[in-house]
Design a protein around this motif. Structure first.
Motif, PDB file in Angstrom:
ATOM      1  N   PRO A  35       0.829  -1.214   0.000  1.00 35.83           N
ATOM      2  CA  PRO A  35       0.000   0.000   0.000  1.00 35.83           C
ATOM      3  C   PRO A  35       0.864   1.266   0.000  1.00 35.83           C
ATOM      4  O   PRO A  35       1.022   1.938   1.018  1.00 35.83           O
ATOM      5  CB  PRO A  35      -0.814  -0.136   1.285  1.00 35.83           C
ATOM      6  N   ALA A  36       1.409   1.596  -1.151  1.00 37.48           N
ATOM      7  CA  ALA A  36       2.376   2.693  -1.272  1.00 37.48           C
ATOM      8  C   ALA A  36       1.768   4.034  -0.871  1.00 37.48           C
ATOM      9  O   ALA A  36       2.416   4.829  -0.181  1.00 37.48           O
ATOM     10  CB  ALA A  36       2.909   2.760  -2.699  1.00 37.48           C
ATOM     11  N   ALA A  37       0.558   4.309  -1.286  1.00 39.62           N
ATOM     12  CA  ALA A  37      -0.072   5.596  -0.961  1.00 39.62           C
ATOM     13  C   ALA A  37      -0.292   5.717   0.540  1.00 39.62           C
ATOM     14  O   ALA A  37      -0.012   6.757   1.139  1.00 39.62           O
ATOM     15  CB  ALA A  37      -1.388   5.747  -1.707  1.00 39.62           C
ATOM     16  N   ARG A  38      -0.765   4.669   1.164  1.00 36.98           N
ATOM     17  CA  ARG A  38      -0.999   4.701   2.611  1.00 36.98           C
ATOM     18  C   ARG A  38       0.313   4.882   3.366  1.00 36.98           C
ATOM     19  O   ARG A  38       0.382   5.644   4.326  1.00 36.98           O
ATOM     20  CB  ARG A  38      -1.693   3.420   3.070  1.00 36.98           C
ATOM     21  N   ILE A  39       1.369   4.226   2.920  1.00 43.82           N
ATOM     22  CA  ILE A  39       2.683   4.385   3.562  1.00 43.82           C
ATOM     23  C   ILE A  39       3.175   5.828   3.416  1.00 43.82           C
ATOM     24  O   ILE A  39       3.662   6.424   4.379  1.00 43.82           O
ATOM     25  CB  ILE A  39       3.697   3.384   2.969  1.00 43.82           C
ATOM     26  N   ALA A  40       3.013   6.392   2.234  1.00 45.92           N
ATOM     27  CA  ALA A  40       3.444   7.778   2.008  1.00 45.92           C
ATOM     28  C   ALA A  40       2.677   8.742   2.896  1.00 45.92           C
ATOM     29  O   ALA A  40       3.271   9.654   3.497  1.00 45.92           O
ATOM     30  CB  ALA A  40       3.270   8.146   0.541  1.00 45.92           C
ATOM     31  N   TYR A  41       1.361   8.560   2.999  1.00 42.67           N
ATOM     32  CA  TYR A  41       0.564   9.437   3.857  1.00 42.67           C
ATOM     33  C   TYR A  41       0.942   9.264   5.329  1.00 42.67           C
ATOM     34  O   TYR A  41       1.006  10.240   6.082  1.00 42.67           O
ATOM     35  CB  TYR A  41      -0.930   9.175   3.671  1.00 42.67           C
ATOM     36  N   MET A  42       1.192   8.034   5.743  1.00 40.94           N
ATOM     37  CA  MET A  42       1.556   7.792   7.147  1.00 40.94           C
ATOM     38  C   MET A  42       2.918   8.401   7.477  1.00 40.94           C
ATOM     39  O   MET A  42       3.097   8.984   8.552  1.00 40.94           O
ATOM     40  CB  MET A  42       1.536   6.294   7.450  1.00 40.94           C
ATOM     41  N   VAL A  43       3.880   8.282   6.577  1.00 39.68           N
ATOM     42  CA  VAL A  43       5.202   8.859   6.813  1.00 39.68           C
ATOM     43  C   VAL A  43       5.108  10.384   6.863  1.00 39.68           C
ATOM     44  O   VAL A  43       5.669  11.029   7.771  1.00 39.68           O
ATOM     45  CB  VAL A  43       6.203   8.400   5.727  1.00 39.68           C
ATOM     46  N   THR A  44       4.385  10.981   5.918  1.00 42.67           N
ATOM     47  CA  THR A  44       4.225  12.433   5.898  1.00 42.67           C
ATOM     48  C   THR A  44       3.528  12.923   7.164  1.00 42.67           C
ATOM     49  O   THR A  44       3.971  13.880   7.801  1.00 42.67           O
ATOM     50  CB  THR A  44       3.434  12.876   4.654  1.00 42.67           C
ATOM     51  N   GLY A  45       2.447  12.264   7.528  1.00 44.23           N
ATOM     52  CA  GLY A  45       1.726  12.633   8.749  1.00 44.23           C
ATOM     53  C   GLY A  45       2.572  12.425   9.993  1.00 44.23           C
ATOM     54  O   GLY A  45       2.534  13.238  10.927  1.00 44.23           O
ATOM     55  N   GLY A  46       3.339  11.340  10.019  1.00 43.53           N
ATOM     56  CA  GLY A  46       4.203  11.069  11.171  1.00 43.53           C
ATOM     57  C   GLY A  46       5.283  12.123  11.338  1.00 43.53           C
ATOM     58  O   GLY A  46       5.540  12.599  12.450  1.00 43.53           O
ATOM     59  N   VAL A  47       5.921  12.507  10.230  1.00 40.16           N
ATOM     60  CA  VAL A  47       6.967  13.543  10.301  1.00 40.16           C
ATOM     61  C   VAL A  47       6.352  14.869  10.753  1.00 40.16           C
ATOM     62  O   VAL A  47       6.915  15.562  11.608  1.00 40.16           O
ATOM     63  CB  VAL A  47       7.695  13.693   8.948  1.00 40.16           C
TER      64      VAL A  47
END
Length: 158
Positions: free
Chosen positions: A87-99
């Motif tokens: 789930p590339a999009a979900r990972i990208a959103y989670m990393v962005t939100g986490g940072v």
């Protein structure tokens, strides 16, 4: 027409050249000027150049990041959300939100207690908290990356 790899390589070489030239000039042109109010401190002539270079590069990086984000969001489609069952999009959103969450949290938890800089108290709360934010965020991200590598290595060995 140049491909992306060659363009980014040339941009990198140009930026490294500009940075190297600025820092060489900073250290070789008027670096040993004594500070007027306290001669035990240095007052390099080209400090403004280094600060300007830092501001320009930070603003340029921010502008390029925003342009890249806008272009990416306009060109994306739902087919790129899952790539090879990842789930590339979900990972990208989670990393962005986490940072973003770590940046906000470390800013809020950062110290605003005054420091002594060049013999003078420095009391600007916003900048003290901002410095703490970047330091604590970098340390937090390094620790998270190390833990992620360790966990992934343990999973591979099983």
């Amino acid at each position: 027409m140049l491909d992306t790899k060659r363009i980014s390589g040339r941009v990198l070489i140009i930026l490294v050249g500009i940075i190297a030239a600025a820092f060489c000039a900073f250290f070789f042109i008027g670096y040993d000027n004594p500070y007027e109010e306290n001669p035990s401190f240095n007052s390099p002539k080209l400090t403004g150049v280094i600060i300007l270079l830092s501001v320009v590069m930070t603003a340029g990086t921010l502008a390029l990041a925003i342009v890249s984000l806008v272009i990416t969001l306009r060109r994306r489609d739902k087919s790129a959300a899952v790539v090879n069952n990842v789930p590339a999009a979900r990972i990208a959103y989670m990393v962005t939100g986490g940072v973003a969450a770590v940046l906000v949290l470390t800013f809020l938890l950062g110290s605003a207690s005054p420091m002594t800089v060049n013999g003078e108290p420095y009391v600007h709360t916003f900048w003290l908290k901002t410095a703490d934010m970047f330091i604590y965020t970098a340390v937090t991200m390094l620790v998270v990356a190390a833990v992620a590598v360790a966990v992934s290595m343990l999973k591979v060995r099983q």
